[in-house]
Design a protein around this motif. Structure first.
Motif, PDB file in Angstrom:
ATOM      1  N   VAL A 234       0.848  -1.191   0.000  1.00 39.46           N
ATOM      2  CA  VAL A 234       0.000   0.000   0.000  1.00 39.46           C
ATOM      3  C   VAL A 234       0.883   1.241   0.000  1.00 39.46           C
ATOM      4  CG1 VAL A 234      -1.839   1.259   1.190  1.00 39.46           C
ATOM      5  CG2 VAL A 234      -1.718  -1.238   1.373  1.00 39.46           C
ATOM      6  N   ILE A 235       0.589   2.189  -0.879  1.00 38.00           N
ATOM      7  CA  ILE A 235       1.263   3.494  -0.869  1.00 38.00           C
ATOM      8  C   ILE A 235       0.256   4.541  -0.430  1.00 38.00           C
ATOM      9  CG2 ILE A 235       2.553   5.211  -2.174  1.00 38.00           C
ATOM     10  CD1 ILE A 235       3.279   3.133  -4.195  1.00 38.00           C
ATOM     11  N   GLY A 236       0.635   5.357   0.542  1.00 34.74           N
ATOM     12  CA  GLY A 236      -0.197   6.467   0.980  1.00 34.74           C
ATOM     13  C   GLY A 236       0.522   7.784   0.777  1.00 34.74           C
ATOM     14  N   VAL A 237      -0.244   8.834   0.481  1.00 33.35           N
ATOM     15  CA  VAL A 237       0.321  10.169   0.249  1.00 33.35           C
ATOM     16  C   VAL A 237      -0.464  11.184   1.054  1.00 33.35           C
ATOM     17  CG1 VAL A 237       0.804  11.955  -1.466  1.00 33.35           C
ATOM     18  CG2 VAL A 237       1.051   9.547  -2.087  1.00 33.35           C
ATOM     19  N   PHE A 238       0.240  12.050   1.777  1.00 30.24           N
ATOM     20  CA  PHE A 238      -0.429  13.111   2.532  1.00 30.24           C
ATOM     21  C   PHE A 238       0.470  14.336   2.554  1.00 30.24           C
ATOM     22  CE2 PHE A 238      -2.561  14.566   6.659  1.00 30.24           C
ATOM     23  CZ  PHE A 238      -3.738  14.928   6.004  1.00 30.24           C
ATOM     24  N   GLY A 239      -0.156  15.520   2.608  1.00 30.86           N
ATOM     25  CA  GLY A 239       0.582  16.762   2.473  1.00 30.86           C
ATOM     26  C   GLY A 239       1.088  17.383   3.747  1.00 30.86           C
ATOM     27  N   ALA A 240       0.887  16.744   4.898  1.00 27.92           N
ATOM     28  CA  ALA A 240       1.333  17.333   6.166  1.00 27.92           C
ATOM     29  C   ALA A 240       2.804  17.027   6.417  1.00 27.92           C
ATOM     30  CB  ALA A 240       0.491  16.801   7.315  1.00 27.92           C
ATOM     31  N   HIS A 241       3.559  18.049   6.764  1.00 31.42           N
ATOM     32  CA  HIS A 241       4.954  17.877   7.152  1.00 31.42           C
ATOM     33  C   HIS A 241       5.076  16.825   8.262  1.00 31.42           C
ATOM     34  CE1 HIS A 241       7.144  21.166   5.116  1.00 31.42           C
ATOM     35  NE2 HIS A 241       8.220  20.665   5.676  1.00 31.42           N
ATOM     36  N   ALA A 242       6.072  15.968   8.166  1.00 30.48           N
ATOM     37  CA  ALA A 242       6.336  14.973   9.210  1.00 30.48           C
ATOM     38  C   ALA A 242       7.249  15.592  10.267  1.00 30.48           C
ATOM     39  CB  ALA A 242       6.959  13.719   8.615  1.00 30.48           C
ATOM     40  N   THR A 243       6.687  16.551  10.996  1.00 32.33           N
ATOM     41  CA  THR A 243       7.466  17.307  11.993  1.00 32.33           C
ATOM     42  C   THR A 243       6.767  17.334  13.343  1.00 32.33           C
ATOM     43  OG1 THR A 243       6.453  19.333  11.105  1.00 32.33           O
ATOM     44  CG2 THR A 243       8.677  18.788  10.348  1.00 32.33           C
ATOM     45  N   LEU A 244       6.024  16.273  13.678  1.00 26.80           N
ATOM     46  CA  LEU A 244       5.420  16.221  15.012  1.00 26.80           C
ATOM     47  C   LEU A 244       6.489  16.073  16.079  1.00 26.80           C
ATOM     48  CD1 LEU A 244       2.236  14.044  14.414  1.00 26.80           C
ATOM     49  CD2 LEU A 244       2.493  16.523  14.316  1.00 26.80           C
ATOM     50  N   PRO A 257       4.320   9.294   9.570  1.00 23.14           N
ATOM     51  CA  PRO A 257       4.254   8.302   8.485  1.00 23.14           C
ATOM     52  C   PRO A 257       4.633   6.898   8.940  1.00 23.14           C
ATOM     53  CG  PRO A 257       5.250  10.318   7.681  1.00 23.14           C
ATOM     54  CD  PRO A 257       5.160  10.454   9.177  1.00 23.14           C
ATOM     55  N   GLY A 258       5.523   6.809   9.925  1.00 28.82           N
ATOM     56  CA  GLY A 258       5.885   5.497  10.448  1.00 28.82           C
ATOM     57  C   GLY A 258       4.761   4.865  11.233  1.00 28.82           C
ATOM     58  N   ALA A 259       4.055   5.670  12.026  1.00 30.49           N
ATOM     59  CA  ALA A 259       2.907   5.142  12.767  1.00 30.49           C
ATOM     60  C   ALA A 259       1.798   4.721  11.814  1.00 30.49           C
ATOM     61  CB  ALA A 259       2.403   6.195  13.750  1.00 30.49           C
ATOM     62  N   TRP A 260       1.626   5.484  10.726  1.00 29.14           N
ATOM     63  CA  TRP A 260       0.653   5.084   9.702  1.00 29.14           C
ATOM     64  C   TRP A 260       1.046   3.738   9.095  1.00 29.14           C
ATOM     65  CZ3 TRP A 260       1.681   4.221   4.487  1.00 29.14           C
ATOM     66  CH2 TRP A 260       0.565   3.978   3.688  1.00 29.14           C
ATOM     67  N   ALA A 261       2.317   3.596   8.723  1.00 28.69           N
ATOM     68  CA  ALA A 261       2.784   2.348   8.116  1.00 28.69           C
ATOM     69  C   ALA A 261       2.620   1.181   9.080  1.00 28.69           C
ATOM     70  CB  ALA A 261       4.240   2.486   7.689  1.00 28.69           C
ATOM     71  N   SER A 262       2.926   1.386  10.349  1.00 32.81           N
ATOM     72  CA  SER A 262       2.787   0.312  11.327  1.00 32.81           C
ATOM     73  C   SER A 262       1.335  -0.112  11.468  1.00 32.81           C
ATOM     74  CB  SER A 262       3.335   0.760  12.687  1.00 32.81           C
ATOM     75  OG  SER A 262       4.738   0.975  12.615  1.00 32.81           O
ATOM     76  N   GLY A 263       0.416   0.858  11.382  1.00 34.97           N
ATOM     77  CA  GLY A 263      -0.997   0.526  11.454  1.00 34.97           C
ATOM     78  C   GLY A 263      -1.445  -0.335  10.295  1.00 34.97           C
ATOM     79  N   ILE A 264      -0.962  -0.033   9.088  1.00 37.29           N
ATOM     80  CA  ILE A 264      -1.299  -0.839   7.911  1.00 37.29           C
ATOM     81  C   ILE A 264      -0.652  -2.219   8.021  1.00 37.29           C
ATOM     82  CG2 ILE A 264      -1.153  -1.004   5.400  1.00 37.29           C
ATOM     83  CD1 ILE A 264      -2.960   1.268   6.345  1.00 37.29           C
ATOM     84  N   GLY A 269       1.677  -9.823   6.263  1.00 34.03           N
ATOM     85  CA  GLY A 269       1.684  -9.920   4.809  1.00 34.03           C
ATOM     86  C   GLY A 269       1.489  -8.594   4.098  1.00 34.03           C
ATOM     87  N   ARG A 270       1.486  -7.486   4.833  1.00 31.50           N
ATOM     88  CA  ARG A 270       1.312  -6.173   4.209  1.00 31.50           C
ATOM     89  C   ARG A 270       2.569  -5.336   4.358  1.00 31.50           C
ATOM     90  NH1 ARG A 270      -4.815  -4.405   6.163  1.00 31.50           N
ATOM     91  NH2 ARG A 270      -5.935  -5.911   4.857  1.00 31.50           N
ATOM     92  N   MET A 271       2.852  -4.556   3.328  1.00 32.78           N
ATOM     93  CA  MET A 271       3.923  -3.576   3.372  1.00 32.78           C
ATOM     94  C   MET A 271       3.335  -2.214   3.035  1.00 32.78           C
ATOM     95  SD  MET A 271       7.422  -3.232   1.092  1.00 32.78           S
ATOM     96  CE  MET A 271       6.585  -2.404  -0.272  1.00 32.78           C
ATOM     97  N   ALA A 272       3.638  -1.215   3.853  1.00 34.76           N
ATOM     98  CA  ALA A 272       3.080   0.127   3.665  1.00 34.76           C
ATOM     99  C   ALA A 272       4.184   1.122   3.367  1.00 34.76           C
ATOM    100  CB  ALA A 272       2.301   0.569   4.902  1.00 34.76           C
ATOM    101  N   MET A 273       3.999   1.900   2.290  1.00 34.45           N
ATOM    102  CA  MET A 273       4.946   2.925   1.862  1.00 34.45           C
ATOM    103  C   MET A 273       4.267   4.284   1.951  1.00 34.45           C
ATOM    104  SD  MET A 273       5.971   0.932  -1.672  1.00 34.45           S
ATOM    105  CE  MET A 273       6.947   2.312  -2.307  1.00 34.45           C
ATOM    106  N   PHE A 274       4.978   5.273   2.449  1.00 29.12           N
ATOM    107  CA  PHE A 274       4.433   6.628   2.551  1.00 29.12           C
ATOM    108  C   PHE A 274       5.293   7.582   1.737  1.00 29.12           C
ATOM    109  CE2 PHE A 274       3.903  10.854   4.251  1.00 29.12           C
ATOM    110  CZ  PHE A 274       2.558  10.944   4.579  1.00 29.12           C
ATOM    111  N   MET A 275       4.633   8.494   1.006  1.00 28.06           N
ATOM    112  CA  MET A 275       5.339   9.552   0.292  1.00 28.06           C
ATOM    113  C   MET A 275       4.737  10.902   0.677  1.00 28.06           C
ATOM    114  SD  MET A 275       5.999   8.184  -3.569  1.00 28.06           S
ATOM    115  CE  MET A 275       7.027   6.759  -3.906  1.00 28.06           C
TER     116      MET A 275
END
Length: 399
Positions: A234-244, A257-264, A269-275
């Motif tokens: 799965v590839i996900g895209v979001f416009g918010a800076h990763a600066t929390l 983005p890492g917490a999002w990927a871990s949730g997916i 059997g799933r791999m999650a990519m964030f851009m």
């Protein structure tokens, strides 16, 4: 004397309309030659994916090819003043998805990193041209834009201000990881189905420049490839800076983005990519009292929304796929001193070494069009009256 220095170092801004400028004509000439390759074709879907550990081993004798370094700084904040990363923290990754259909092939590559340095991109693309034979426009590179990953890849005053002292070995390591991920994904290509979708997440993004007076890019598009055995990328895209996480964080971390990927990836059997999307004017809202709480809250919420959207999607075994790219000639660098004066280009290049060209590309997957931007592109770029021409397709602007 001051006047002489001023004449030597300063000149008026160049306000030549870009349609009349030489750099525009050069780029358009290249595009006329290459745009025929953009035609997409339809065919049965094949896909493969792979992940490679990007986290360096620190505190050891250096062997850049093996990712071993005495120390590596974190990129993202000048306030860190180039200090090396501390032990602990999260693993960071390079993940790749290769999709084939109708005789076309595109590789998406996502790094848990601030950016993909152009030197790294060019070196990786040269190797991937040899094996597995991918052209530059078929390699779609992106980063999560986390401000807590590998630094040391930039040479010069400005890059070293926010990425730490230059270490050429970091470029070698990043290149090797990209190449390994793409080759691994290409070697696993087999029959698959594919789906795309999106949802709105306005509660997790804000305009970081002008606050409520501005607009936000609230869309969270996604694309997923699924094999017969149920495994999925799965590839996900979001416009918010990763600066929390701020400059006080000194450990490798993927941010939200890492917490999002871990949730997916909680489902085996799933791999999650964030851009990162058009993050130039956009930041995350987050929730919780601490940085880690905000990261987890935002990432997990977006992952849940992604999974809900995917459940409603229809996966297809046949898609339309295409890719194209063009080398873009850039205007001379405008480092402004005042509203009307800039440093002369020869001096600007000493302050901020910018190449005279860059590479823009697009990939088309069914009704989804991916557009790459080698910069922090703004999520607020046009007025409502100019949206009609874009309504027929979903456009993703990725960093």
């Amino acid at each position: 004397m001051v006047a002489v220095i001023g004449v030597a170092c300063l000149q008026p801004l160049d306000r030549t309309p870009y349609l009349s400028a030489g750099y525009h004509r050069e780029t358009w000439g290249r595009w006329e030659v290459t745009r025929s390759a953009m035609k997409a074709t339809t065919g049965r879907v094949k896909a493969g994916w792979e992940r490679v550990r990007l986290t360096p081993t620190v505190g050891v004798d250096e062997d850049a090819g093996a990712g071993r370094f005495r120390q590596v700084p974190l990129a993202g904040y000048g306030a860190r003043k180039g200090r090396p990363a501390e032990p602990g923290g999260e693993e960071v990754w390079v993940k790749a998805l290769v999709v084939e259909a109708g005789g076309k092939r595109v590789a998406w590559v996502a790094l848990d990193a601030l950016i993909v340095p152009w030197e790294v991109a060019e070196a990786a693309c040269r190797e991937l041209a040899e094996n597995p034979g991918l052209r530059r426009e078929e390699i779609y590179l992106g980063a999560t834009h986390t401000h807590s990953s590998l630094g040391g890849w930039g040479e010069g005053i400005v890059p070293e201000m926010f990425a730490g002292p230059y270490q050429p070995g970091v470029r070698t390591w990043m290149t090797r990881c990209i190449v390994a991920a793409v080759r691994g994904a290409a070697g696993k290509v087999s029959e698959a189905t594919l789906a795309t979708g999106d949802f709105a997440a306005p509660e997790w993004i804000r305009n970081r420049l002008v606050g409520d007076a501005g607009r936000v890019d609230e869309a969270f598009p996604w694309m997923a490839a699924r094999k017969r055995d149920g495994t999925m990328a799965v590839i996900g895209v979001f416009g918010a800076h990763a600066t929390l996480l701020g400059a006080d964080n000194m450990r490798f971390d993927r941010d939200y983005p890492g917490a999002w990927a871990s949730g997916i990836e909680a489902t085996p059997g799933r791999m999650a990519m964030f851009m990162a999307g058009a993050v130039g004017s956009q930041s995350g809202r987050g929730g919780g009292a601490s940085g880690r709480d905000r990261v987890r809250t935002m990432g997990e919420a977006l992952a849940a929304r992604t999974l809900e959207s995917m459940e409603r999607a229809s996966f297809s075994g046949s898609i339309e796929l295409g890719a194209a790219g063009v080398e873009l000639t850039l205007p001379s660098l405008h480092l402004r001193v005042t509203e009307e004066l800039r440093l002369r280009p020869w001096l600007s290049r000493h302050v901020l070494p910018v190449r005279p060209t860059t590479f823009l590309q697009t990939a088309r997957v069914g009704g989804m069009v991916w557009l790459s931007m080698p910069c922090d592109f703004s999520g607020e770029i046009r007025s409502e009256e100019h949206t009609s021409e874009l309504q027929s397709r979903q456009y993703l602007v990725c960093r």
